[in-house]
Design a protein around this motif. Structure first.
Motif, PDB file in Angstrom:
ATOM      1  N   TRP A  67       0.858  -1.188   0.000  1.00  0.00           N
ATOM      2  CA  TRP A  67       0.000   0.000   0.000  1.00  0.00           C
ATOM      3  C   TRP A  67       0.892   1.236   0.000  1.00  0.00           C
ATOM      4  O   TRP A  67       1.867   1.309   0.735  1.00  0.00           O
ATOM      5  N   SER A  68       0.541   2.229  -0.809  1.00  0.00           N
ATOM      6  CA  SER A  68       1.289   3.485  -0.851  1.00  0.00           C
ATOM      7  C   SER A  68       0.303   4.641  -0.946  1.00  0.00           C
ATOM      8  O   SER A  68      -0.789   4.506  -1.511  1.00  0.00           O
ATOM      9  N   LEU A  95       4.042  18.010   2.618  1.00  0.00           N
ATOM     10  CA  LEU A  95       4.145  16.838   1.752  1.00  0.00           C
ATOM     11  C   LEU A  95       4.254  15.599   2.629  1.00  0.00           C
ATOM     12  O   LEU A  95       4.871  15.629   3.700  1.00  0.00           O
ATOM     13  N   LEU A  96       3.664  14.507   2.151  1.00  0.00           N
ATOM     14  CA  LEU A  96       3.777  13.255   2.898  1.00  0.00           C
ATOM     15  C   LEU A  96       3.795  12.080   1.938  1.00  0.00           C
ATOM     16  O   LEU A  96       3.202  12.118   0.857  1.00  0.00           O
ATOM     17  N   LEU A  97       4.502  11.041   2.367  1.00  0.00           N
ATOM     18  CA  LEU A  97       4.573   9.781   1.622  1.00  0.00           C
ATOM     19  C   LEU A  97       4.535   8.651   2.635  1.00  0.00           C
ATOM     20  O   LEU A  97       5.355   8.611   3.559  1.00  0.00           O
ATOM     21  N   ARG A 293     -12.488  11.002  -3.840  1.00  0.00           N
ATOM     22  CA  ARG A 293     -11.439   9.992  -3.957  1.00  0.00           C
ATOM     23  C   ARG A 293     -10.052  10.601  -3.795  1.00  0.00           C
ATOM     24  O   ARG A 293      -9.123   9.936  -3.351  1.00  0.00           O
ATOM     25  N   LEU A 294      -9.883  11.887  -4.125  1.00  0.00           N
ATOM     26  CA  LEU A 294      -8.577  12.533  -4.058  1.00  0.00           C
ATOM     27  C   LEU A 294      -8.483  13.584  -2.966  1.00  0.00           C
ATOM     28  O   LEU A 294      -7.395  13.848  -2.456  1.00  0.00           O
ATOM     29  N   LYS A 326      -3.852   7.199  -3.456  1.00  0.00           N
ATOM     30  CA  LYS A 326      -3.531   5.925  -2.837  1.00  0.00           C
ATOM     31  C   LYS A 326      -3.357   4.836  -3.890  1.00  0.00           C
ATOM     32  O   LYS A 326      -4.075   4.821  -4.893  1.00  0.00           O
ATOM     33  N   ILE A 327      -2.414   3.947  -3.629  1.00  0.00           N
ATOM     34  CA  ILE A 327      -2.183   2.779  -4.487  1.00  0.00           C
ATOM     35  C   ILE A 327      -2.185   1.529  -3.573  1.00  0.00           C
ATOM     36  O   ILE A 327      -1.373   1.452  -2.648  1.00  0.00           O
ATOM     37  N   PRO A 328      -3.040   0.533  -3.745  1.00  0.00           N
ATOM     38  CA  PRO A 328      -4.145   0.532  -4.713  1.00  0.00           C
ATOM     39  C   PRO A 328      -5.233   1.503  -4.305  1.00  0.00           C
ATOM     40  O   PRO A 328      -5.353   1.848  -3.135  1.00  0.00           O
TER      41      PRO A 328
END
Length: 329
Positions: A67-68, A95-97, A293-294, A326-328
């Motif tokens: 998950w990312s 910013l965040l990751l 969603r975003l 988000k991924i997925p």
């Protein structure tokens, strides 16, 4: 004379037939076909081993899950020169990751989670200041011994990206930097832990690290403690390194508490065995409301108590509107 003769002859014939008469069953008189009237050839069995080719579409079990998420948050406010209600023009960007990978096979589980956060804020007539800066990387390997209990070992790294400054006023009354209070790997923390974990479901877990060691580093010469400054980050003057043996409790929560509303938190208690009566506490919590969603709104806060950093409780709070991918999905 002939009629009586014929009559007598007919009676004699009927009597003869009646004497020789037999009872017949109609079913017995029906023709029964031969059961093997239709001949069917029975082939001989030919059994021999056959080698099947491996298909190019051969399915494989994937034990990894990933998950990312990538996000940017922004806040902005501005006021006209004649605004009488008070206020300061300001803008902030963050910013965040986040990334998480999970490997599960039978009773073995490995989880690695990386969180990178950085943000700055600029107020009118002030120099830019950081409002968020964190590097957090947690790795855990566990082996399940019952439905909800596991033995685990973990390795955690914590630090920051950028210099943390102290601010004041210069001789002309302008905002200025008065000193440096932190930097990358100043401090930096490396924590190894061994113990048991309680995990009733995939949204909540608690680790009890009975054997925990934490190393504290100061790799910036400007922040090495001296006799004048006294201890810094728990490290004595003239030293750059400290090692602690401790008992640690770490709790995780990542749960959807309502539709499009998620609560994620991490609590950590660290009690040095030599100073067990004065443990440090840190609680990180983030409440995220998904608008689309975003687009989302996040409310995050940090509560920190560590007597080696400050004698009082430290707090931080941020409310932001931002974009999150988000991924997925």
């Amino acid at each position: 004379m002939r009629q009586p003769f014929y009559f007598l002859l007919a009676c004699l014939l009927l009597g003869t037939l009646a004497t020789n008469a037999q009872d017949y069953d109609l079913d017995d008189l029906r023709h029964k076909p031969d059961s093997n009237s239709l001949k069917v050839a029975v082939p001989e069995l030919d059994i021999r081993p056959v080698t099947l080719p491996i298909s190019a579409l051969d399915l494989q079990v994937i034990y990894w899950r990933h998950w990312s998420s990538f996000g940017i948050n922004a806040n902005q406010s501005s006021f006209s020169d004649n605004w009488t209600g008070g206020g300061v023009n300001s803008i902030s960007v963050g910013l965040l990751l986040n990334h998480k990978s999970d490997y599960t096979r039978n009773n073995t589980n490995f989880v690695t989670e990386l969180m990178l956060q950085y943000g700055k804020q600029k107020n009118k007539d002030q120099l830019p200041r950081k409002n968020n800066d964190r590097i957090f990387w947690d790795n855990k390997l566990s082996v399940k011994v019952s439905n909800h209990w596991s033995l685990f070992t973990s390795l955690t790294f914590e630090s920051q990206f950028d210099i943390g400054n102290s601010y004041g006023k210069d001789a002309d009354g302008r905002d200025s930097i008065t000193g440096i209070i932190s930097n990358f790997m100043a401090p930096g923390y490396l924590t190894e832990s061994l113990g048991i974990e309680y995990k009733p479901d995939n949204t909540f877990s608690v680790r009890f690290g009975t054997g925990t060691a934490r190393q504290t580093f100061i790799l910036d010469d400007r922040l090495v403690p001296t006799e004048a400054t006294g201890p810094r980050f728990g490290i004595e003057p003239g030293e750059r390194f400290r090692n602690d043996l401790a008992f640690q409790v770490t709790a995780f929560l990542d749960r959807n508490i309502a539709q499009n509303l998620n609560l994620k938190s991490r609590y950590n208690l660290f009690a040095n065995y030599e100073e067990i009566t004065d443990p440090s506490h840190r609680l990180d919590a983030t409440l995220t409301a998904s608008v689309t969603r975003l687009i989302n709104v996040t409310l995050s806060g940090i509560l920190l108590y560590d007597s080696r950093l400050h004698e009082n409780i430290q707090t931080s709070q941020t409310l932001a509107l931002g974009l999150m991918y988000k991924i997925p999905r």
